[in-house]
Design a protein around this motif. Structure first.
Motif, PDB file in Angstrom:
ATOM      1  N   ASP A  16     -41.376 -47.337 -84.466  1.00  0.00           N
ATOM      2  CA  ASP A  16     -42.815 -47.426 -84.758  1.00  0.00           C
ATOM      3  C   ASP A  16     -43.584 -47.340 -83.444  1.00  0.00           C
ATOM      4  OD1 ASP A  16     -45.310 -47.809 -85.790  1.00  0.00           O
ATOM      5  OD2 ASP A  16     -44.959 -49.865 -86.491  1.00  0.00           O
ATOM      6  N   ARG A  17     -43.780 -46.133 -82.961  1.00  0.00           N
ATOM      7  CA  ARG A  17     -44.333 -45.916 -81.628  1.00  0.00           C
ATOM      8  C   ARG A  17     -45.789 -46.334 -81.507  1.00  0.00           C
ATOM      9  NH1 ARG A  17     -40.772 -42.444 -78.960  1.00  0.00           N
ATOM     10  NH2 ARG A  17     -39.070 -41.832 -80.345  1.00  0.00           N
ATOM     11  N   VAL A  25     -42.352 -45.495 -89.233  1.00  0.00           N
ATOM     12  CA  VAL A  25     -41.452 -45.002 -88.195  1.00  0.00           C
ATOM     13  C   VAL A  25     -41.651 -43.501 -88.034  1.00  0.00           C
ATOM     14  CG1 VAL A  25     -39.022 -44.585 -87.619  1.00  0.00           C
ATOM     15  CG2 VAL A  25     -39.747 -46.831 -88.440  1.00  0.00           C
ATOM     16  N   GLU A  26     -41.842 -43.067 -86.791  1.00  0.00           N
ATOM     17  CA  GLU A  26     -42.058 -41.658 -86.500  1.00  0.00           C
ATOM     18  C   GLU A  26     -41.118 -41.214 -85.370  1.00  0.00           C
ATOM     19  OE1 GLU A  26     -45.264 -43.517 -86.683  1.00  0.00           O
ATOM     20  OE2 GLU A  26     -44.626 -44.586 -84.889  1.00  0.00           O
ATOM     21  N   TYR A  27     -41.093 -39.918 -85.112  1.00  0.00           N
ATOM     22  CA  TYR A  27     -40.259 -39.401 -84.025  1.00  0.00           C
ATOM     23  C   TYR A  27     -41.056 -38.405 -83.194  1.00  0.00           C
ATOM     24  CZ  TYR A  27     -39.722 -35.163 -86.858  1.00  0.00           C
ATOM     25  OH  TYR A  27     -39.968 -34.028 -87.588  1.00  0.00           O
ATOM     26  N   GLU A  28     -40.581 -38.213 -81.960  1.00  0.00           N
ATOM     27  CA  GLU A  28     -41.179 -37.246 -81.057  1.00  0.00           C
ATOM     28  C   GLU A  28     -40.103 -36.757 -80.101  1.00  0.00           C
ATOM     29  OE1 GLU A  28     -45.230 -36.780 -78.372  1.00  0.00           O
ATOM     30  OE2 GLU A  28     -44.374 -38.771 -78.671  1.00  0.00           O
ATOM     31  N   GLN A  29     -40.057 -35.453 -79.896  1.00  0.00           N
ATOM     32  CA  GLN A  29     -39.093 -34.879 -78.965  1.00  0.00           C
ATOM     33  C   GLN A  29     -39.453 -35.291 -77.542  1.00  0.00           C
ATOM     34  OE1 GLN A  29     -39.363 -30.620 -78.568  1.00  0.00           O
ATOM     35  NE2 GLN A  29     -37.183 -30.395 -78.086  1.00  0.00           N
ATOM     36  N   HIS A  30     -38.468 -35.825 -76.803  1.00  0.00           N
ATOM     37  CA  HIS A  30     -38.724 -36.258 -75.428  1.00  0.00           C
ATOM     38  C   HIS A  30     -38.698 -35.097 -74.447  1.00  0.00           C
ATOM     39  CE1 HIS A  30     -38.853 -40.475 -76.368  1.00  0.00           C
ATOM     40  NE2 HIS A  30     -37.639 -40.469 -76.891  1.00  0.00           N
ATOM     41  N   PRO A  71     -46.186 -36.930 -82.627  1.00  0.00           N
ATOM     42  CA  PRO A  71     -45.171 -37.617 -83.433  1.00  0.00           C
ATOM     43  C   PRO A  71     -45.339 -37.349 -84.930  1.00  0.00           C
ATOM     44  CG  PRO A  71     -46.175 -39.124 -81.852  1.00  0.00           C
ATOM     45  CD  PRO A  71     -47.026 -37.898 -81.879  1.00  0.00           C
ATOM     46  N   ILE A  72     -44.197 -37.247 -85.623  1.00  0.00           N
ATOM     47  CA  ILE A  72     -44.171 -36.923 -87.051  1.00  0.00           C
ATOM     48  C   ILE A  72     -43.580 -38.098 -87.817  1.00  0.00           C
ATOM     49  CG2 ILE A  72     -43.054 -35.457 -88.776  1.00  0.00           C
ATOM     50  CD1 ILE A  72     -43.341 -33.148 -86.747  1.00  0.00           C
ATOM     51  N   THR A  73     -44.236 -38.422 -88.947  1.00  0.00           N
ATOM     52  CA  THR A  73     -43.832 -39.549 -89.788  1.00  0.00           C
ATOM     53  C   THR A  73     -43.340 -39.001 -91.119  1.00  0.00           C
ATOM     54  OG1 THR A  73     -45.649 -40.779 -88.761  1.00  0.00           O
ATOM     55  CG2 THR A  73     -44.581 -41.792 -90.662  1.00  0.00           C
ATOM     56  N   LYS A 105     -48.784 -34.628-107.315  1.00  0.00           N
ATOM     57  CA  LYS A 105     -47.905 -35.483-108.123  1.00  0.00           C
ATOM     58  C   LYS A 105     -46.573 -35.748-107.396  1.00  0.00           C
ATOM     59  CE  LYS A 105     -50.552 -35.884-111.822  1.00  0.00           C
ATOM     60  NZ  LYS A 105     -51.787 -35.231-111.298  1.00  0.00           N
ATOM     61  N   THR A 106     -46.672 -35.989-106.113  1.00  0.00           N
ATOM     62  CA  THR A 106     -45.503 -36.313-105.299  1.00  0.00           C
ATOM     63  C   THR A 106     -45.979 -36.931-103.998  1.00  0.00           C
ATOM     64  OG1 THR A 106     -43.466 -35.453-104.342  1.00  0.00           O
ATOM     65  CG2 THR A 106     -45.399 -34.054-104.159  1.00  0.00           C
ATOM     66  N   PHE A 107     -45.048 -37.503-103.253  1.00  0.00           N
ATOM     67  CA  PHE A 107     -45.371 -37.959-101.909  1.00  0.00           C
ATOM     68  C   PHE A 107     -45.440 -36.749-100.983  1.00  0.00           C
ATOM     69  CE2 PHE A 107     -43.068 -41.777-103.572  1.00  0.00           C
ATOM     70  CZ  PHE A 107     -44.162 -42.639-103.565  1.00  0.00           C
ATOM     71  N   VAL A 108     -46.346 -36.803-100.018  1.00  0.00           N
ATOM     72  CA  VAL A 108     -46.435 -35.713 -99.045  1.00  0.00           C
ATOM     73  C   VAL A 108     -45.187 -35.743 -98.162  1.00  0.00           C
ATOM     74  CG1 VAL A 108     -48.948 -35.676 -99.067  1.00  0.00           C
ATOM     75  CG2 VAL A 108     -47.756 -37.132 -97.400  1.00  0.00           C
ATOM     76  N   LEU A 109     -44.875 -34.614 -97.584  1.00  0.00           N
ATOM     77  CA  LEU A 109     -43.680 -34.515 -96.746  1.00  0.00           C
ATOM     78  C   LEU A 109     -43.756 -35.454 -95.544  1.00  0.00           C
ATOM     79  CD1 LEU A 109     -41.079 -33.209 -95.614  1.00  0.00           C
ATOM     80  CD2 LEU A 109     -42.515 -31.382 -94.680  1.00  0.00           C
ATOM     81  N   ALA A 110     -44.914 -35.469 -94.877  1.00  0.00           N
ATOM     82  CA  ALA A 110     -45.002 -36.211 -93.620  1.00  0.00           C
ATOM     83  C   ALA A 110     -46.461 -36.392 -93.219  1.00  0.00           C
ATOM     84  CB  ALA A 110     -44.257 -35.455 -92.515  1.00  0.00           C
ATOM     85  N   LEU A 111     -46.667 -37.217 -92.194  1.00  0.00           N
ATOM     86  CA  LEU A 111     -47.949 -37.324 -91.497  1.00  0.00           C
ATOM     87  C   LEU A 111     -47.750 -36.762 -90.098  1.00  0.00           C
ATOM     88  CD1 LEU A 111     -48.900 -41.031 -92.387  1.00  0.00           C
ATOM     89  CD2 LEU A 111     -49.361 -38.957 -93.724  1.00  0.00           C
ATOM     90  N   ASP A 112     -48.749 -36.024 -89.615  1.00  0.00           N
ATOM     91  CA  ASP A 112     -48.611 -35.439 -88.284  1.00  0.00           C
ATOM     92  C   ASP A 112     -49.176 -36.365 -87.215  1.00  0.00           C
ATOM     93  OD1 ASP A 112     -51.385 -35.242 -88.371  1.00  0.00           O
ATOM     94  OD2 ASP A 112     -51.431 -33.055 -88.291  1.00  0.00           O
ATOM     95  N   ARG A 113     -49.366 -35.827 -86.018  1.00  0.00           N
ATOM     96  CA  ARG A 113     -49.841 -36.605 -84.869  1.00  0.00           C
ATOM     97  C   ARG A 113     -51.154 -37.327 -85.170  1.00  0.00           C
ATOM     98  NH1 ARG A 113     -51.122 -32.886 -79.909  1.00  0.00           N
ATOM     99  NH2 ARG A 113     -48.838 -32.833 -79.774  1.00  0.00           N
ATOM    100  N   ASN A 114     -52.018 -36.675 -85.935  1.00  0.00           N
ATOM    101  CA  ASN A 114     -53.335 -37.248 -86.255  1.00  0.00           C
ATOM    102  C   ASN A 114     -53.329 -38.009 -87.573  1.00  0.00           C
ATOM    103  OD1 ASN A 114     -54.508 -35.994 -83.919  1.00  0.00           O
ATOM    104  ND2 ASN A 114     -54.506 -34.050 -85.064  1.00  0.00           N
TER     105      ASN A 114
END
Length: 714
Positions: A418-419, A425-430, A458-460, A512-521
């Motif tokens: 959780d950056r 929890v999200e991830y980001e390429q270092h 970062p992508i969630t 009618k579904t959960f979205v794939l992800a949240l982006d940086r914003n």
């Protein structure tokens, strides 16, 4: 829209060369040459149907050991010509490749076609390839024949074979013949010496530094035998060479011991039973012994090594029939858990391993995969597996042994996962050397917006929040068992808070579904994918939303008839021939089916199982590959192969166990000493299912399930 498959695949290759240097080139395909695969631990071989190693285009055939191709050419000839192929098969338990050949017509007319039978049998054992060639004369006259075997070695790293260029390589020395053995040596840039040693157990003459000749006289109705071995040596380790017969006995003993790990299942449907049996044999062949126990290697050829996510999901899928696999996975991943920050390897304290590689390029850090941690989901999945493993086995000793690792995993989730401290929890390429996307769909183009533009990190990811939710639940359960009530209550509260927030933010009522992800914003990626199906598996979805989402997943744009597409056919970037944007992955479909059953939608689970079962009937050996193309089902035709899919692949072969568990609604709680079934159902093509040796703490069960008109009796 009409799609040109050839141009589409070529476009994908060019895109990936520019954006994803670790992509397996489609031109590296080995599926269209009807190759045969053998694997044993850190050694595997890709052969053609003759049992040879030949290279076509970007050739991938060869004998590999610990990430290096030791043999790049192996060619058998009879009187200077390639024999005529009769048949070739990998035996049911994957232990041996058996090839039947016959002689072609001799140009001088002295030997008719088909009077000599040639039988080749080869297998792998701990860095050594053993082969026995049997020649039998069915003619009424005697014949003298000359058999030749050619061997070449290139010592390429597997990532070179996959398409990565290297500006500099080590030194391959001229082959040497000593005491009738051929030795080829390579000194790598990593200062490790790798050698191939060819040893014949019969009289053979080396006519040059890569070809051996055996001259045989075959009386009428008699036979002669040629035996040889190929040792793959990485100094200072030296595989012990034993006889063909002793080595094969060791293989069989090893298989028999592994069979104890997995319950056997038979059914009233012979083809379904064959699917399960094939899956069991494939899973056994992928189990590799580590210091912590057996670990299921991810898949042959590209992922014949330890993968954290793959090992965990394979363990979860097979947990009810093979709990000891989960134990080996938990102990090995605990032993390799990251202890410090290392941006090159995407390592952070408490993070669970993504993959571990041998080979020269990994040793030199030309690639970060010697021990690489670029995965956002392996850590919560590890904690999930620990909880489910304990329920299944009541193995408190193992849980106590890895308890500190579980706590470190929770700490990683909260401190590094959780950056931005938003509760997700999200991830980001270092660094550029790592993976750009770090969920299970780790292609560079797998996370994007409705217009097709790639999401910025970062992508969630939606499914990761489900894993974290269940990780908290399982950690809470384990803490309560260990008498840590305050910690248990804290983690339980965190799971409830995460579930509430997730359903509020990730749900898209229009889709009618959960979205794939949240982006940086924190902008949602509003596309329909298979990822939200994992949220059913973990239970993070509210019941009302789950009901709507199951309908969405079963619509034709996502369910192609064989399984669930990774991406809706109505979405931007949809391509049924892509790796993650429209293909079908059996493990993905099985996870979704299990999730549907969790919410009471067992009929839909059965429909998904039936789709994958139908696909298996068209696939060689009924072995579900890593993935196949997501074209809509065409009745009477096979699903379209993906050119570089691994087969066998651990989580694909384990999928049938998860599917069957979803239908039978089996729950084993050894801690409470309960074996229960919640309204089990069976499809109309399964009248009976028999489970042998289902191991629980108190002993072993044998279970019979019978499909009746209205229910299933046990």
């Amino acid at each position: 829209m009409e799609i040109d498959p050839l141009n589409s695949m070529n476009d994908e290759v060019h895109l990936r060369l520019e954006n994803d240097k670790y992509y397996v080139l489609a031109s590296s395909s080995y599926t269209d040459d009807q190759t045969k695969v053998l694997n044993n631990g850190d050694t595997f071989g890709i052969f053609d149907r003759w049992g040879d190693v030949t290279q076509m285009g970007h050739g991938v055939q060869g004998i590999y050991h610990e990430g290096t191709r030791f043999i790049s050419t192996l060619q058998f000839c009879l009187n200077g010509f390639r024999p005529v192929l009769l048949s070739s098969n990998v035996k049911d338990e994957n232990e041996i490749l058996s090839i039947d050949l016959m002689n072609p017509s001799a140009r001088d007319g002295k030997m008719e076609k088909g009077v000599l039978h040639v039988s080749r049998n080869k297998f792998l054992l701990t860095g050594i390839c053993y082969e026995k060639i049997l020649l039998q004369n069915f003619d009424i006259v005697d014949h003298t024949v000359e058999c030749s075997l050619q061997f070449l070695s290139d010592f390429k790293d597997i990532f070179e074979v996959r398409g990565l260029d290297r500006p500099k390589r080590g030194t391959i020395y001229s082959p040497k013949i000593e005491n009738s053995e051929l030795r080829v040596t390579y000194d790598g840039l990593d200062r490790i010496r790798r050698s191939v040693i060819i040893h014949f157990s019969c009289n053979a003459e080396w006519i040059n530094t890569h070809t051996a000749i055996c001259r045989l006289t075959l009386p009428s109705s008699y036979y002669a035998e040629i035996g040889y071995s190929i040792q793959c040596r990485i100094e200072p380790k030296d595989p012990v060479l034993i006889s063909y017969e002793e080595a094969f006995q060791n293989i069989q003993k090893n298989i028999e011991s592994k069979k104890e790990y997995i319950s056997a299942i038979s059914t009233s449907n012979e083809q379904f039973t064959e699917w399960i049996s094939r899956s069991r044999n494939d899973l056994i062949s992928l189990l590799t012994e580590t210091e912590s126990g057996f670990y299921p290697y991810a898949g042959v050829p590209w992922y014949n090594t330890t993968f954290g996510r793959d090992g965990i999901i394979t363990s979860l899928a097979s947990l009810w029939v093979a709990p000891n696999i989960a134990k080996g996975v938990l102990l090995h991943l605990a032993a390799t858990q990251a202890k410090e920050l290392d941006p090159f390897r995407d390592a952070e304290p408490g993070k669970i391993l993504h993959e571990a590689r041998g080979g020269e390029m990994a040793s030199l850090d030309e690639i970060p995969f010697k021990q690489y941690y670029g995965t956002v989901d392996a850590t919560p999945l590890f904690i999930m597996l620990a909880g489910y493993y304990f329920r299944r086995t009541n193995d408190n000793a193992t849980i106590k042994e890895i308890w500190d690792n579980i706590q470190l995993g929770i700490k990683w989730i909260e401190e590094y996962g959780d950056r931005d401290r938003d509760g997700f929890v999200e991830y980001e390429q270092h660094l550029e050397s790592g993976l750009s996307n770090q969920g299970w769909k780790d292609s560079f183009d797998s996370v994007f917006h409705q217009d097709g533009s790639l999401a910025k990190s970062p992508i969630t990811l939606c499914e990761v929040q489900g894993y974290v939710y269940d990780a908290y639940r399982q950690a809470s359960y384990l803490a309560k068992y260990l008498g840590k009530d305050s910690l248990s209550n804290l983690w339980r509260e965190k799971s409830l808070l995460l579930k509430k927030k997730f359903n509020e933010i990730f749900w898209d009522e229009e889709l009618k579904t959960f979205v794939l992800a949240l982006d940086r914003n924190k902008s949602p990626c509003r596309i329909k994918t298979s990822n939200p199906g994992h949220c059913l598996f973990t239970g993070i979805a509210d019941k009302s939303k789950a009901q709507k989402m199951i309908r969405t997943l079963m619509q034709h744009d996502l369910f192609c008839g064989w399984g669930i597409r990774t991406l809706s056919s109505t979405s931007a970037r949809y391509n049924p021939m892509s790796y993650h944007n429209g293909s079908v992955w059996p493990h993905d479909t099985a996870i979704i089916a299990a999730g549907m059953a969790r919410y009471g939608y067992v009929d839909q689970s059965i429909e998904l199982m039936s789709g994958l079962f139908s696909a298996s009937l068209y696939i060689d050996l009924q072995r579900l590959p890593e993935l196949f193309c997501g074209f809509s089902i065409r009745h009477g035709e096979a699903p379209t192969s993906y050119p570089v899919a691994c087969t066998p692949q651990a989580w694909s072969v384990a999928a049938v166990y998860l599917l069957l568990q979803a239908c039978l609604q089996i729950n084993i709680d050894s801690q409470k000493k309960i074996l229960s079934f919640d309204k089990p159902k069976l499809p109309d093509y399964l009248n009976r299912v028999h489970v042998f040796n289902l191991e629980v703490e108190a002993g072993k069960f044998e279970l019979d399930f019978y499909r009746n008109e209205w229910d299933v009796s046990i």
